[in-house]
Design an enzyme around this catalytic site. Structure first.
Site, PDB file in Angstrom:
ATOM      1  N   HIS A 259       0.949  -1.302   0.070  1.00 37.74           N
ATOM      2  CA  HIS A 259      -0.013  -0.120   0.122  1.00 37.74           C
ATOM      3  C   HIS A 259       0.799   1.345   0.024  1.00 37.74           C
ATOM      4  O   HIS A 259       0.658   2.063  -0.680  1.00 37.74           O
ATOM      5  CB  HIS A 259      -0.844  -0.134   1.136  1.00 37.74           C
ATOM      6  CG  HIS A 259      -1.939   1.220   1.454  1.00 37.74           C
ATOM      7  ND1 HIS A 259      -3.069   1.146   1.041  1.00 37.74           N
ATOM      8  CD2 HIS A 259      -1.598   2.573   1.702  1.00 37.74           C
ATOM      9  CE1 HIS A 259      -3.690   2.419   1.163  1.00 37.74           C
ATOM     10  NE2 HIS A 259      -2.613   3.025   1.788  1.00 37.74           N
ATOM     11  N   GLU A 260       1.747   1.155   0.913  1.00 35.00           N
ATOM     12  CA  GLU A 260       2.524   2.639   1.095  1.00 35.00           C
ATOM     13  C   GLU A 260       3.624   2.718  -0.286  1.00 35.00           C
ATOM     14  O   GLU A 260       3.872   3.630  -0.807  1.00 35.00           O
ATOM     15  CB  GLU A 260       3.441   2.531   2.316  1.00 35.00           C
ATOM     16  CG  GLU A 260       2.564   2.395   3.667  1.00 35.00           C
ATOM     17  CD  GLU A 260       1.471   3.574   3.609  1.00 35.00           C
ATOM     18  OE1 GLU A 260       1.848   4.389   3.319  1.00 35.00           O
ATOM     19  OE2 GLU A 260       0.570   3.270   4.463  1.00 35.00           O
TER      20      GLU A 260
END
Lengths: 498, 498
Positions: A259-260
């Site tokens: 996600h990051e």
């Protein structure tokens, strides 16, 4: 005029770089005992940079430049700067400073209240924050932007109540019934995954491969740990991410990292010529979230991804995963559970948590809901949309930090991002074979597509233009619901077969 | 006046904190591709803080305060500030800036020359640096401080040629013969230590215990990795250290960690009231090095230390160290090898590397040595004091970065620090049973003694006062030579017994 503007920019950038780094350090490694000293230095630098930003010479230069016949990226740069200073000028400075003082203390009051599940302890602070937010709306209202729309527009240009109402209406009509129906699905997982203990050093071995798999560029980034994972970029050549490991969950760190990195890849691929100007970085919270969700869910939770990369994970956890197949693992990482906590929610139910918050914020700012009645409304909506009975406020209305730091209007962008992602994914899939890219370990081809159609622009285009440019259509929430229903129908069928 | 001074101090501290953090980040984790952008921001902030430091109002305030009848720590604070600005005022600003530009490029030229072992490629730059250093001496000379003494005093107040000559004379007369004699000692070590491969993750397990063992406070510090280990403190509550792992050497990271923690504990134990003033941090390079060497050598390389902590290391490297005893390991970490590289030198021969550099610097600044003749002189002295024939300049005169960044006068403090340490250790041992503290895992008792007698003062006392205060005697190099001869006589005897 341009020279004056650029001279200020040069100094402001240096302060901002320092402040950015001090924030990153504070969240990741700074020793606890140094907090007070660091906060003092932060305050001094914030004051200095605020003075520079509001210097009459700078403001005059921007006002003047905004009247000139500019072209290209510089035109948009000045437009955004002008919008920023016009807003700041409308807020009385004394009130702005008093609010900053309030906000600097409120998240600690919230954290304490959350720990004790004591909404009443937080209520007076929350009321003060909302009073300021309402004044802020009054200060910033324009002919076309009124009420809660003022706040919404801060996080996503051109997205207001009208647009979000349409969006959530589609979710309400098509997604809520599907979600409530899934209560009957019997999901079965290997018990080792449910009761497992997964050595964090081993988890790191797999996680460190993800930069390579996703082409997150370590020459322009860093992977580190923090309590809550986040991405922090200052220029395209310095965009850092964090992750957080949990010994009991094998996939928590994997998906927070992916996600990051989605956020990170976006900022790394912005045109480097924008570095040091307001045009660098992502254009809006919604577009940013679309990139992280696209990587996390559409790539990271795909069957193709785990067919390709599960063997490596299995090799690292040879004992634990001996009897777990790639297919079982793929089903596990797509498990669905209607639950109380937003940040732990699965892909299917996530946006319903947001729908609830949007409905509440809207009611707070049109006067139909008083802050003191928040818990009651919160619990009613969790029952209605997720079929859940909230047990206490720590698991309910107090769970998120956002309201305690005055971030009203922010939540809706989380759901919007997932919906953008579905629309972008649909178009991208018509132009390149995404599944094949994943299987061939050729995700950089996906990144190239995203760079060309979205990332490179930074803030040069508005979110609306970005979506139109990348997908040849305005935003349409049906892509999202269709994607979810199709995906989870397939997933749930797999349980019947197995 | 005090108010003006304090107002400037507040702003200057904020810049210095930011610059300090940017430096730390640059050396430890900042992504490579962001170097150019970061350098630009650093330059802007350096310029801003230099302007503040040299602001006429600030200078006038310090001049005025220096004339007042001050008392206590503030008196010393103003004395040190006054000394600093008086020196800066004597250097023509244009020359100072030109020199900064030269220095910002010279270490890269040196690094390239070292890589190719090509002294001629570095010579013109080195000559320019020395020309500036000679001018600097002229600008800063006073009635009592002349020539090379000006440079020496910058790194160690009150230590000049006279004092260092006496110091190195003792080393030359008593240590050099002892060292040359040791060529005959046959040191034998378990082959696993010499040809070993030591998993770095496992090394980390042991290294992470060291903070606890030495009472390096992680609430006020950080342990990280960097190419060359270093300590970087900004206030007592934020003093960070790095280490560097080598797979082939089991003890490299252990002793670099202990060494840096020695520096770190010193700064952590300075009176916190000095945080944010010039009085915080260590008083001089020599006193600083005395603390790191005391921890590294007198504590870390003691028999008591390894009798106590070797079992834990052996358990981590169960296979590799199965047949290695604590005694063998203790002898191994005290191995002696007359060799070419200063930073890899053992405790016994280390100061002879420094003696050579001191003799060279002295000759450079009294005109008896020309920069072009450096390699010849270097090689002659290595033959004379260490009995070695230098093969090439990379292993010889080009090995250290110091001269390439204009740090003349710095080297002698390394040897001085070790000598201070021996004198301090001797006195401390009369007051507390150091060996027993180590065996009881009670090193914090040692730290308390050091805090009381040395650390707490920061820069409040001069190095000379610190030594007198802690040991009740002026500096006496005989402690050092006696300590070394006694220690290594015992060590070498152990080989005969085993």
């Amino acid at each position: 005029m341009k020279q004056i503007y650029e001279q200020f920019k040069k100094e402001i950038n240096a302060y901002k770089y320092a402040l950015w780094l001090m924030g990153w350090d504070d969240e990741t490694e700074a020793p606890k005992a140094s907090k007070a000293y660091r906060t003092e230095q932060l305050e001094v630098l914030y004051t200095l940079v605020y003075k520079l930003e509001m210097d009459e010479k700078r403001l005059a230069a921007i006002d003047q430049l905004a009247k000139e016949n500019l072209t290209g990226p510089f035109k948009r740069e000045i437009e955004l700067e002008k919008k920023g200073i016009d807003q700041l000028r409308k807020i009385p400075q004394a009130e702005y400073i008093a609010y900053q003082v309030l906000i600097s203390k409120s998240s600690q009051i919230w954290a304490e209240a959350k720990k004790n599940s004591d909404f009443e302890a937080f209520l007076p602070t929350l009321e003060e924050i909302i009073v300021f937010q309402k004044k802020l709306i009054k200060y910033l209202e324009t002919d076309t932007l009124k009420g809660y729309d003022v706040l919404l527009d801060m996080y996503e240009e051109n997205m207001g109540i009208k647009e979000y109402d349409e969006f959530f209406k589609v979710l309400n009509e098509k997604l809520v019934p599907f979600v409530l129906k899934t209560a009957k699905v019997k999901q079965k997982f290997p018990s080792v995954l449910l009761k497992g203990s997964f050595n964090i050093e081993k988890q790191k071995q797999f996680n460190h491969r993800l930069a390579d798999i996703l082409s997150y560029d370590l020459k322009k980034g860093v992977i580190k740990e923090s309590v809550h994972p986040f991405t922090s970029g200052v220029v395209s050549v310095d965009t850092r991410v964090t992750t957080a490991y949990r010994e009991d969950l094998i996939d928590a760190a994997i998906f927070s990292t992916i996600h990051e990195m989605g956020h990170g890849i976006y900022e790394q691929q912005v045109n480097p010529e924008f570095d040091g100007s307001i045009l660098s970085g992502g254009v809006s919270m919604g577009i940013h979230e679309s990139q992280s969700r696209l990587f996390e869910n559409m790539i990271g939770r795909s069957k193709a991804f785990w067919d390709t990369h599960y063997p490596a994970l299995q090799q690292i956890f040879a004992k634990e995963l001996k009897k777990v197949t790639a297919e079982q693992f793929h089903l596990y990482v797509n498990r669905v559970k209607r639950d109380f906590i937003r940040i732990e929610a699965d892909e299917l139910t996530y946006s319903l948590h947001i729908m609830i918050r949007y409905e509440i914020e809207k009611a707070l700012f049109n006067g139909k809901l008083q802050p003191k009645d928040l818990p009651k409304t919160w619990n009613r909506l969790y029952k209605k949309y997720l079929g859940l009975t909230v047990k206490n406020d720590a698991f309910g209305v107090l769970q998120d930090i956002h309201w305690s730091i005055g971030s009203f209007g922010y939540f809706p962008t989380y759901a919007l991002g997932s919906a953008y992602a579905a629309q972008i994914y649909d178009v991208m899939n018509q132009e390149i074979d995404v599944e094949q890219c994943i299987k061939n370990n050729d995700i950089c081809k996906i990144n190239r597509w995203l760079k060309e159609h979205i990332h490179q622009y930074g803030k040069l285009k508005t979110p609306k233009e970005i979506i139109l440019n990348a997908t040849n259509k305005p935003f349409d929430p049906n892509y999202y619901v269709d994607y979810l229903v199709k995906k989870y129908t397939t997933i749930f069928k797999a349980y019947e077969v197995n």
